[in-house]
Design a protein around this motif. Sequence first.
Motif, mmCIF file in Angstrom:
data_model
loop_
_atom_site.group_PDB
_atom_site.id
_atom_site.type_symbol
_atom_site.label_atom_id
_atom_site.label_comp_id
_atom_site.label_asym_id
_atom_site.label_seq_id
_atom_site.Cartn_x
_atom_site.Cartn_y
_atom_site.Cartn_z
ATOM 1 N N GLN A 67 77.214 66.312 44.081
ATOM 2 C CA GLN A 67 76.732 66.678 42.756
ATOM 3 C C GLN A 67 75.724 65.679 42.217
ATOM 4 O OE1 GLN A 67 80.755 66.948 41.295
ATOM 5 N NE2 GLN A 67 80.565 69.130 40.905
ATOM 6 N N LEU A 68 75.765 64.444 42.730
ATOM 7 C CA LEU A 68 74.833 63.414 42.289
ATOM 8 C C LEU A 68 73.588 63.330 43.168
ATOM 9 C CD1 LEU A 68 77.292 60.507 41.407
ATOM 10 C CD2 LEU A 68 75.964 61.875 39.809
ATOM 11 N N LEU A 69 73.481 64.209 44.173
ATOM 12 C CA LEU A 69 72.358 64.144 45.105
ATOM 13 C C LEU A 69 70.992 64.214 44.425
ATOM 14 C CD1 LEU A 69 73.440 66.140 48.293
ATOM 15 C CD2 LEU A 69 72.841 63.728 48.110
ATOM 16 N N PRO A 70 70.783 65.119 43.429
ATOM 17 C CA PRO A 70 69.455 65.157 42.793
ATOM 18 C C PRO A 70 69.058 63.810 42.205
ATOM 19 C CG PRO A 70 70.718 67.112 42.208
ATOM 20 C CD PRO A 70 71.656 66.185 42.926
ATOM 21 N N ARG A 71 69.999 63.121 41.547
ATOM 22 C CA ARG A 71 69.707 61.803 40.977
ATOM 23 C C ARG A 71 69.441 60.795 42.085
ATOM 24 N NH1 ARG A 71 72.367 57.044 40.013
ATOM 25 N NH2 ARG A 71 71.652 55.881 38.185
ATOM 26 N N SER A 72 70.267 60.817 43.126
ATOM 27 C CA SER A 72 70.099 59.870 44.228
ATOM 28 C C SER A 72 68.768 60.076 44.936
ATOM 29 C CB SER A 72 71.262 60.026 45.222
ATOM 30 O OG SER A 72 72.504 59.796 44.593
ATOM 31 N N ALA A 115 66.018 61.277 43.609
ATOM 32 C CA ALA A 115 64.947 60.795 42.737
ATOM 33 C C ALA A 115 64.832 59.277 42.803
ATOM 34 C CB ALA A 115 65.201 61.249 41.302
ATOM 35 N N ILE A 116 65.977 58.597 42.765
ATOM 36 C CA ILE A 116 65.964 57.135 42.838
ATOM 37 C C ILE A 116 65.416 56.665 44.180
ATOM 38 C CG2 ILE A 116 67.431 55.084 42.922
ATOM 39 C CD1 ILE A 116 69.225 56.395 40.874
ATOM 40 N N ARG A 117 65.810 57.365 45.258
ATOM 41 C CA ARG A 117 65.319 56.987 46.583
ATOM 42 C C ARG A 117 63.796 57.127 46.669
ATOM 43 N NH1 ARG A 117 68.450 59.881 49.135
ATOM 44 N NH2 ARG A 117 67.138 61.691 49.551
ATOM 45 N N LYS A 118 63.253 58.190 46.077
ATOM 46 C CA LYS A 118 61.804 58.387 46.111
ATOM 47 C C LYS A 118 61.075 57.306 45.309
ATOM 48 C CE LYS A 118 61.899 63.385 46.882
ATOM 49 N NZ LYS A 118 61.583 64.730 46.334
ATOM 50 N N VAL A 119 61.653 56.941 44.160
ATOM 51 C CA VAL A 119 61.037 55.881 43.363
ATOM 52 C C VAL A 119 61.087 54.555 44.116
ATOM 53 C CG1 VAL A 119 61.233 54.529 41.250
ATOM 54 C CG2 VAL A 119 61.529 57.006 41.161
ATOM 55 N N ASN A 120 62.211 54.273 44.756
ATOM 56 C CA ASN A 120 62.331 53.035 45.532
ATOM 57 C C ASN A 120 61.351 53.006 46.694
ATOM 58 O OD1 ASN A 120 64.332 51.896 43.946
ATOM 59 N ND2 ASN A 120 66.002 52.783 45.144
ATOM 60 N N ASP A 121 61.152 54.162 47.334
ATOM 61 C CA ASP A 121 60.162 54.242 48.420
ATOM 62 C C ASP A 121 58.753 53.966 47.887
ATOM 63 O OD1 ASP A 121 62.078 54.796 50.283
ATOM 64 O OD2 ASP A 121 61.777 56.969 50.274
ATOM 65 N N LEU A 122 58.471 54.500 46.701
ATOM 66 C CA LEU A 122 57.157 54.277 46.087
ATOM 67 C C LEU A 122 56.950 52.795 45.785
ATOM 68 C CD1 LEU A 122 54.529 55.283 44.803
ATOM 69 C CD2 LEU A 122 55.813 55.727 42.694
ATOM 70 N N ILE A 123 57.982 52.157 45.243
ATOM 71 C CA ILE A 123 57.898 50.717 44.942
ATOM 72 C C ILE A 123 57.658 49.914 46.222
ATOM 73 C CG2 ILE A 123 59.203 48.727 44.117
ATOM 74 C CD1 ILE A 123 60.649 50.627 42.200
ATOM 75 N N LEU A 126 59.213 55.534 34.572
ATOM 76 C CA LEU A 126 59.705 56.578 35.464
ATOM 77 C C LEU A 126 61.214 56.478 35.663
ATOM 78 C CD1 LEU A 126 58.767 58.950 37.231
ATOM 79 C CD2 LEU A 126 58.453 57.331 39.109
ATOM 80 N N MET A 127 61.713 55.268 35.838
ATOM 81 C CA MET A 127 63.152 55.076 36.015
ATOM 82 C C MET A 127 63.926 55.495 34.775
ATOM 83 S SD MET A 127 63.817 54.030 39.052
ATOM 84 C CE MET A 127 65.489 53.414 38.862
ATOM 85 N N ALA A 128 63.335 55.304 33.602
ATOM 86 C CA ALA A 128 64.007 55.689 32.357
ATOM 87 C C ALA A 128 64.161 57.198 32.242
ATOM 88 C CB ALA A 128 63.222 55.151 31.160
ATOM 89 N N MET A 129 63.332 57.947 32.962
ATOM 90 C CA MET A 129 63.407 59.411 32.917
ATOM 91 C C MET A 129 64.516 59.958 33.800
ATOM 92 S SD MET A 129 59.299 60.152 33.094
ATOM 93 C CE MET A 129 59.513 61.935 33.161
ATOM 94 N N ILE A 130 65.026 59.144 34.726
ATOM 95 C CA ILE A 130 66.099 59.584 35.620
ATOM 96 C C ILE A 130 67.421 59.400 34.906
ATOM 97 C CG2 ILE A 130 67.225 59.213 37.843
ATOM 98 C CD1 ILE A 130 64.601 58.088 38.881
ATOM 99 N N PRO A 131 68.266 60.456 34.839
ATOM 100 C CA PRO A 131 69.545 60.325 34.133
ATOM 101 C C PRO A 131 70.421 59.262 34.763
ATOM 102 C CG PRO A 131 69.497 62.335 35.455
ATOM 103 C CD PRO A 131 68.106 61.778 35.448
ATOM 104 N N THR A 132 71.201 58.592 33.937
ATOM 105 C CA THR A 132 72.145 57.605 34.449
ATOM 106 C C THR A 132 73.233 58.314 35.229
ATOM 107 O OG1 THR A 132 73.549 57.719 32.485
ATOM 108 C CG2 THR A 132 71.725 56.136 32.451
ATOM 109 N N GLU A 133 74.015 57.531 35.974
ATOM 110 C CA GLU A 133 75.083 58.129 36.780
ATOM 111 C C GLU A 133 76.086 58.851 35.887
ATOM 112 O OE1 GLU A 133 78.290 56.799 40.219
ATOM 113 O OE2 GLU A 133 76.597 55.532 39.687
ATOM 114 N N GLU A 134 76.357 58.295 34.701
ATOM 115 C CA GLU A 134 77.305 58.936 33.797
ATOM 116 C C GLU A 134 76.770 60.266 33.294
ATOM 117 O OE1 GLU A 134 76.355 55.841 33.638
ATOM 118 O OE2 GLU A 134 78.189 54.819 34.288
ATOM 119 N N GLU A 135 75.449 60.291 32.984
ATOM 120 C CA GLU A 135 74.843 61.530 32.496
ATOM 121 C C GLU A 135 74.765 62.575 33.596
ATOM 122 O OE1 GLU A 135 71.790 59.641 29.170
ATOM 123 O OE2 GLU A 135 71.146 59.904 31.238
#
Length: 297
Positions: A19-24, A26-34, A129-138
Amino acid sequence: DENRALFEVEQEDLFREIQLLPRSAAIRKVNDLIKRARLAKVHAYIMAHLRDQMPSFFGKAAKQDEMIRNLKSIYQHISKTHQLPPGDFPHLQTFQTQLKEYDFTRFPKLSVKLVESLDSMLAVDITRLMAMIPTEEEAQPAEMKGGVFGAGAPEFSSATADPFTVGHGEGIRAGIDSHEWIVLSHKSDYDVTFQSLGPVNGKISGTQAKQQMLKSKLPNVALRKIWNLSDVDKDGSLDEDEFALAMYLTKIKLDGHDLPEELPHHLVPPDKRGLDIEDGEDDDDGITITTTTADEI
């Protein structure tokens, strides 16, 4: 038993991760970009340094070979001069091999403006960009609460009575057009089981119900939902009709059909269709009984 409990804990963890895959993702793509941006910055400084160290006329090949051999020292110099993390530099031996295929004099000059733009992206744009990604709780799905299996059920959208709807008359939608409670067609067998559990004042406790429901071998995730759907009056116990409903929902799940998130009207026991009980809004006595029952398990 212990193995079953361990398996179900792992199963629920897996469901949560899915269920958390979409968030994960997104974070992985941002980390790859960094990572790629920092690597590009390091490459720009390395190529600029190699180009600047090349002689103007004679001894170009020898100087290029020398710098390739001393690439480790060049890494250290660039890292210290421009305050770049050593971990951002490319693999030494691999990069030495690759550099042999290039003429350093053809490397582009360092563009200070582009480096500044890259730094701005890492410091400002990535943060935004990171601020736009929901937190794990959200990102977490709403957790179910209550009942002998430790959870509750979210809301359910009632099934349509359109006979041409996909799945109409099957699984949870069976009996939607009938004036008779669909559970009655199986209730005689369920009543025998109910009486064998030794009801007190016409009801069985959560512990008794759980012991019977576990015989289905369904995972706790499914049994938890069945419990919350069947305990219509939310008193932490099941009467004869509620138990029959629980057994009917168990049959539906064993037949390969999905369970609803909210009990549809046509499955509510007839004598309870006038009740106005919503999850999370039970009276104090109901909550106390449910909590006590859950603690017994």
